[in-house]
Design a protein around this motif. Structure first.
Motif, mmCIF file in Angstrom:
data_model
loop_
_atom_site.group_PDB
_atom_site.id
_atom_site.type_symbol
_atom_site.label_atom_id
_atom_site.label_comp_id
_atom_site.label_asym_id
_atom_site.label_seq_id
_atom_site.Cartn_x
_atom_site.Cartn_y
_atom_site.Cartn_z
ATOM 1 N N THR A 175 0.824 -1.198 0.000
ATOM 2 C CA THR A 175 0.000 0.000 0.000
ATOM 3 C C THR A 175 0.862 1.254 0.000
ATOM 4 O OG1 THR A 175 -0.103 0.127 2.408
ATOM 5 C CG2 THR A 175 -1.828 -1.138 1.310
ATOM 6 N N LYS A 176 0.253 2.318 -0.467
ATOM 7 C CA LYS A 176 0.888 3.632 -0.455
ATOM 8 C C LYS A 176 -0.175 4.627 -0.021
ATOM 9 C CE LYS A 176 3.430 6.843 -3.339
ATOM 10 N NZ LYS A 176 4.060 7.070 -4.638
ATOM 11 N N GLU A 177 0.209 5.532 0.889
ATOM 12 C CA GLU A 177 -0.734 6.529 1.369
ATOM 13 C C GLU A 177 -1.011 7.585 0.305
ATOM 14 O OE1 GLU A 177 0.322 8.313 5.086
ATOM 15 O OE2 GLU A 177 0.590 6.362 6.048
ATOM 16 N N ILE A 178 -2.262 8.011 0.264
ATOM 17 C CA ILE A 178 -2.688 9.117 -0.596
ATOM 18 C C ILE A 178 -3.150 10.225 0.348
ATOM 19 C CG2 ILE A 178 -4.322 9.870 -2.359
ATOM 20 C CD1 ILE A 178 -4.658 6.859 -3.056
ATOM 21 N N ASN A 179 -2.495 11.350 0.289
ATOM 22 C CA ASN A 179 -2.814 12.439 1.215
ATOM 23 C C ASN A 179 -3.802 13.429 0.613
ATOM 24 O OD1 ASN A 179 -1.184 11.522 3.374
ATOM 25 N ND2 ASN A 179 0.604 12.175 2.242
ATOM 26 N N ALA A 180 -4.793 12.910 -0.046
ATOM 27 C CA ALA A 180 -5.873 13.722 -0.599
ATOM 28 C C ALA A 180 -7.170 12.981 -0.304
ATOM 29 C CB ALA A 180 -5.692 13.909 -2.095
ATOM 30 N N CYS A 181 -8.257 13.712 -0.277
ATOM 31 C CA CYS A 181 -9.531 13.084 0.032
ATOM 32 C C CYS A 181 -10.585 13.509 -0.985
ATOM 33 C CB CYS A 181 -9.990 13.468 1.436
ATOM 34 S SG CYS A 181 -11.540 12.674 1.880
ATOM 35 N N PRO A 182 -11.192 12.549 -1.674
ATOM 36 C CA PRO A 182 -12.217 12.883 -2.660
ATOM 37 C C PRO A 182 -13.495 13.440 -2.038
ATOM 38 C CG PRO A 182 -12.068 10.520 -2.394
ATOM 39 C CD PRO A 182 -10.952 11.113 -1.601
ATOM 40 N N MET A 183 -13.688 13.261 -0.740
ATOM 41 C CA MET A 183 -14.888 13.807 -0.090
ATOM 42 C C MET A 183 -14.919 15.326 -0.192
ATOM 43 S SD MET A 183 -17.026 11.545 0.961
ATOM 44 C CE MET A 183 -18.047 12.402 2.158
ATOM 45 N N GLU A 184 -13.759 15.935 -0.311
ATOM 46 C CA GLU A 184 -13.690 17.388 -0.446
ATOM 47 C C GLU A 184 -14.373 17.856 -1.730
ATOM 48 O OE1 GLU A 184 -9.505 18.036 -0.290
ATOM 49 O OE2 GLU A 184 -9.365 17.491 1.822
ATOM 50 N N ASN A 185 -14.495 16.956 -2.696
ATOM 51 C CA ASN A 185 -15.074 17.295 -3.992
ATOM 52 C C ASN A 185 -16.522 16.834 -4.153
ATOM 53 O OD1 ASN A 185 -12.623 18.444 -4.887
ATOM 54 N ND2 ASN A 185 -11.844 16.390 -5.299
ATOM 55 N N VAL A 186 -17.097 16.255 -3.116
ATOM 56 C CA VAL A 186 -18.481 15.806 -3.189
ATOM 57 C C VAL A 186 -19.391 17.041 -3.205
ATOM 58 C CG1 VAL A 186 -20.319 14.574 -1.989
ATOM 59 C CG2 VAL A 186 -18.018 13.617 -2.051
ATOM 60 N N THR A 187 -20.161 17.130 -4.258
ATOM 61 C CA THR A 187 -21.023 18.306 -4.420
ATOM 62 C C THR A 187 -22.490 17.992 -4.167
ATOM 63 O OG1 THR A 187 -21.201 17.880 -6.787
ATOM 64 C CG2 THR A 187 -19.448 19.388 -6.066
ATOM 65 N N THR A 188 -22.788 16.731 -3.913
ATOM 66 C CA THR A 188 -24.159 16.334 -3.641
ATOM 67 C C THR A 188 -24.625 16.929 -2.313
ATOM 68 O OG1 THR A 188 -23.755 14.242 -4.773
ATOM 69 C CG2 THR A 188 -25.666 14.326 -3.320
ATOM 70 N N ASP A 189 -25.869 17.367 -2.265
ATOM 71 C CA ASP A 189 -26.440 17.892 -1.031
ATOM 72 C C ASP A 189 -26.606 16.735 -0.046
ATOM 73 O OD1 ASP A 189 -27.811 19.196 0.978
ATOM 74 O OD2 ASP A 189 -29.690 19.307 -0.145
ATOM 75 N N LEU A 190 -25.885 16.791 1.074
ATOM 76 C CA LEU A 190 -25.939 15.734 2.076
ATOM 77 C C LEU A 190 -26.736 16.148 3.310
ATOM 78 C CD1 LEU A 190 -22.195 14.601 1.931
ATOM 79 C CD2 LEU A 190 -24.136 13.592 0.748
ATOM 80 N N SER A 191 -27.548 17.188 3.184
ATOM 81 C CA SER A 191 -28.248 17.733 4.350
ATOM 82 C C SER A 191 -29.245 16.752 4.972
ATOM 83 C CB SER A 191 -28.953 19.040 3.992
ATOM 84 O OG SER A 191 -29.939 18.800 3.000
ATOM 85 N N ASP A 192 -29.727 15.784 4.213
ATOM 86 C CA ASP A 192 -30.680 14.819 4.761
ATOM 87 C C ASP A 192 -30.010 13.486 5.114
ATOM 88 O OD1 ASP A 192 -30.173 14.154 2.129
ATOM 89 O OD2 ASP A 192 -32.203 13.403 1.759
#
Length: 137
Positions: free
Chosen positions: A101-118
Motif C-alpha cells: 500500500t501507499k498513502e494518498i494524502n488527498a480526500c475525494p470527499m472534499e469534492n463531493v457536491t451532492t447535497d448531504l443535508s438529509d
C-alpha cells in the motif's frame, strides 16, 4: 501500530497474551501489506501446524475491532494490515498482486457536491487499486 503497542492494547482490553497472537502481529509488522487469513495461516503453518483458519480469522477480527488492524476487501476476500501510524486523514493505493500500500494524502470527499443535508455521514473509505512497480516487471 507496532507489535508492542498492539500487545499492550490487547492486555489493556482484557485479552490474553499468547505466542500465536504475537507471531500473527509480528507477521503484519514484517510484511507491511494487506494479508488474508489464508496468507497468515500459510506463513505460520510451520511453527503452528494445527492452527486453524477459524482461530486465525477470529484473532484478525478481534485485532480489527480494536483498531490494531484495518481491513479491506480485495477480489471478494477480506484482507488486513496494521493500522496506519499516522493520525492524519488519508486513503490508500493498493497493489492487487502483492498487497503493498501507499498513502494518498488527498480526500475525494472534499469534492463531493451532492447535497448531504438529509444524511449524516459517519465515515467513508476511498481506495485506488493497481499494480506496483515491483509487480509490473
Amino acid at each position: 501500530m507496532d507489535v508492542i503497542t498492539a500487545i499492550d492494547l490487547l492486555k489493556k482490553k482484557g485479552y490474553k497474551y499468547t505466542d500465536k497472537r504475537k507471531d500473527i502481529l509480528q507477521l503484519f509488522s514484517d510484511e507491511k501489506r494487506y494479508l488474508s487469513a489464508r496468507d497468515v495461516q500459510d506463513s505460520l503453518k510451520e511453527n503452528y501446524p494445527g492452527l486453524s483458519f477459524d482461530t486465525i480469522y477470529r484473532n484478525l477480527s478481534t485485532f480489527s475491532d480494536l483498531d490494531i488492524l484495518e481491513e479491506t476487501e480485495l477480489e471478494g476476500e477480506k484482507k488486513f494490515r496494521f493500522t496506519c501510524p499516522t493520525q492524519e486523514h488519508h486513503h490508500h493505493l493498493i497493489c492487487l498482486k502483492c498487497g503493498k500500500t501507499k498513502e494518498i494524502n488527498a480526500c475525494p470527499m472534499e469534492n463531493v457536491t451532492t447535497d448531504l443535508s438529509d444524511f449524516t455521514v459517519t465515515g467513508h473509505k476511498f481506495e485506488i487499486y493497481g499494480v506496483c512497480q515491483g509487480c509490473v516487471n
